[in-house]
Motif scaffolding. Structure first.
Motif, PDB file in Angstrom:
ATOM      1  N   PHE A  81       0.852  -1.183   0.000  1.00 11.51           N
ATOM      2  CA  PHE A  81       0.000   0.000   0.000  1.00 11.51           C
ATOM      3  C   PHE A  81       0.887   1.232   0.000  1.00 11.51           C
ATOM      4  O   PHE A  81       2.073   1.177   0.349  1.00 11.51           O
ATOM      5  N   SER A  82       0.307   2.361  -0.388  1.00 11.96           N
ATOM      6  CA  SER A  82       0.942   3.658  -0.193  1.00 11.96           C
ATOM      7  C   SER A  82       0.389   4.286   1.079  1.00 11.96           C
ATOM      8  O   SER A  82      -0.665   3.884   1.576  1.00 11.96           O
ATOM      9  N   VAL A 104       5.467  -0.790   1.873  1.00 14.89           N
ATOM     10  CA  VAL A 104       5.105   0.571   1.474  1.00 14.89           C
ATOM     11  C   VAL A 104       5.566   0.863   0.054  1.00 14.89           C
ATOM     12  O   VAL A 104       6.762   0.793  -0.256  1.00 14.89           O
ATOM     13  N   ARG A 105       4.597   1.201  -0.830  1.00 17.87           N
ATOM     14  CA  ARG A 105       4.902   1.538  -2.230  1.00 17.87           C
ATOM     15  C   ARG A 105       5.412   2.973  -2.348  1.00 17.87           C
ATOM     16  O   ARG A 105       6.453   3.232  -2.940  1.00 17.87           O
ATOM     17  N   LYS A 106       4.636   3.909  -1.827  1.00 17.44           N
ATOM     18  CA  LYS A 106       4.976   5.326  -1.866  1.00 17.44           C
ATOM     19  C   LYS A 106       4.478   5.966  -0.574  1.00 17.44           C
ATOM     20  O   LYS A 106       3.624   5.403   0.118  1.00 17.44           O
ATOM     21  N   PRO A 191      14.714   4.142   0.583  1.00 14.23           N
ATOM     22  CA  PRO A 191      14.571   4.560  -0.819  1.00 14.23           C
ATOM     23  C   PRO A 191      13.136   4.713  -1.299  1.00 14.23           C
ATOM     24  O   PRO A 191      12.909   4.971  -2.485  1.00 14.23           O
ATOM     25  N   VAL A 192      12.141   4.560  -0.446  1.00 14.27           N
ATOM     26  CA  VAL A 192      10.751   4.687  -0.868  1.00 14.27           C
ATOM     27  C   VAL A 192      10.525   6.046  -1.533  1.00 14.27           C
ATOM     28  O   VAL A 192      11.043   7.066  -1.076  1.00 14.27           O
ATOM     29  N   TYR A 218      15.170  11.231   3.128  1.00 12.06           N
ATOM     30  CA  TYR A 218      14.759  10.297   2.079  1.00 12.06           C
ATOM     31  C   TYR A 218      15.417  10.666   0.751  1.00 12.06           C
ATOM     32  O   TYR A 218      15.191  11.763   0.229  1.00 12.06           O
ATOM     33  N   PRO A 219      16.222   9.772   0.164  1.00 13.33           N
ATOM     34  CA  PRO A 219      16.939  10.108  -1.071  1.00 13.33           C
ATOM     35  C   PRO A 219      16.033  10.296  -2.275  1.00 13.33           C
ATOM     36  O   PRO A 219      16.431  10.957  -3.241  1.00 13.33           O
ATOM     37  N   ASN A 220      14.829   9.744  -2.240  1.00 15.75           N
ATOM     38  CA  ASN A 220      13.902   9.872  -3.372  1.00 15.75           C
ATOM     39  C   ASN A 220      12.698  10.730  -2.996  1.00 15.75           C
ATOM     40  O   ASN A 220      11.552  10.381  -3.290  1.00 15.75           O
TER      41      ASN A 220
END
Length: 251
Positions: A81-82, A104-106, A191-192, A218-220
């Motif tokens: 899920f996000s 966790v997707r996003k 990395p999420v 968070y890198p992304n």
């Protein structure tokens, strides 16, 4: 025992949504009318001591919120899920991430509290810790985070709902946890894909605060500042918020 929740949509992309310190699962305003229910399934839940779970007792901590969120995901059969979290809920979704990163997707933070301890001076402690019992302090907080520009009618409505729909014990205990908890070492470098959304008129959780916290953790991560909004874009600029949120989730 099943955890009460609100479901909007039936899409394949599953999204768990956590509310703020003042709000509930029902307190998202007109924003809910603009969500894409064909693409997404949104589930909104109340914390213990709030809304449909006002009579449910608990420790009133971020860890408990995360445990309940994951238990609800299991009930729903959602393996992945996000996450979307507003304000205090923005710190709570990071607690969920720390406990179940592979699920966790996003992740989206809406005017979110950062992962680290939230420093308050003596006046800030008096204001925030005193708000559970003092309506005027709740008004002052609501006025501050919306840039001291919202109408008194709206501020009063938001404050009255917080008084009616949460217990003073829960309200007063959660704040001490989200102010002092430090999750940085548990989430830093994850990395999420992350999007942080803030309102330009929020005088507390500003874009600069996010650049020094969320965007370094968070890198992304990416940041968007929504014009003509304070801390409550779901009420102040609902179409812009829905568009920003779902553009990120679809990408």
């Amino acid at each position: 025992m099943s955890i009460p929740h609100r479901l909007i949509g039936s899409g394949d992309h599953k999204v768990l949504v956590l509310h703020d310190w003042f709000g509930t699962s029902a307190g998202w305003g007109p924003f809910l009318d603009y969500l894409d229910g064909d693409t997404f399934s949104y589930v909104f839940l109340d914390y213990r001591g709030y809304g449909d779970r006002k009579v449910v007792s608990g420790a009133y901590t971020l860890a408990e919120i995360a445990d309940d969120t994951l238990a609800l995901a299991d009930e729903l059969g959602w393996e992945q899920f996000s996450l979307v979290g507003h304000s205090m809920g923005g710190k709570a979704v990071q607690q969920v991430l720390s406990q179940a990163p592979q699920r966790v997707r996003k992740m989206v933070g809406l005017a979110p509290v950062p992962a680290g301890a939230y420093p308050l001076d003596a006046d800030g402690e008096a204001l925030f810790y005193g708000a559970a019992q003092d309506r005027a302090k709740r008004q002052a907080i609501m006025d501050l985070v919306t840039g001291q520009r919202a109408s008194r009618v709206w501020v009063d409505l938001m404050v009255d709902r917080s008084l009616q729909l949460s217990t003073r014990e829960a309200f007063g205990t959660y704040v001490k946890d989200w102010v002092t908890a430090d999750l940085v070492e548990r989430i830093i470098g994850n990395p999420v894909p992350v999007k942080v959304i803030v309102g330009e008129h929020d005088l507390a959780l500003t874009a600069d605060v996010m650049r020094g916290t969320w965007l370094t953790h968070y890198p992304n991560a990416e940041l968007e500042e929504i014009a003509n909004s304070g801390h409550y874009p779901m009420h102040e600029t609902p179409v812009a918020l829905a568009t920003s949120l779902e553009t990120f989730l679809r990408a």
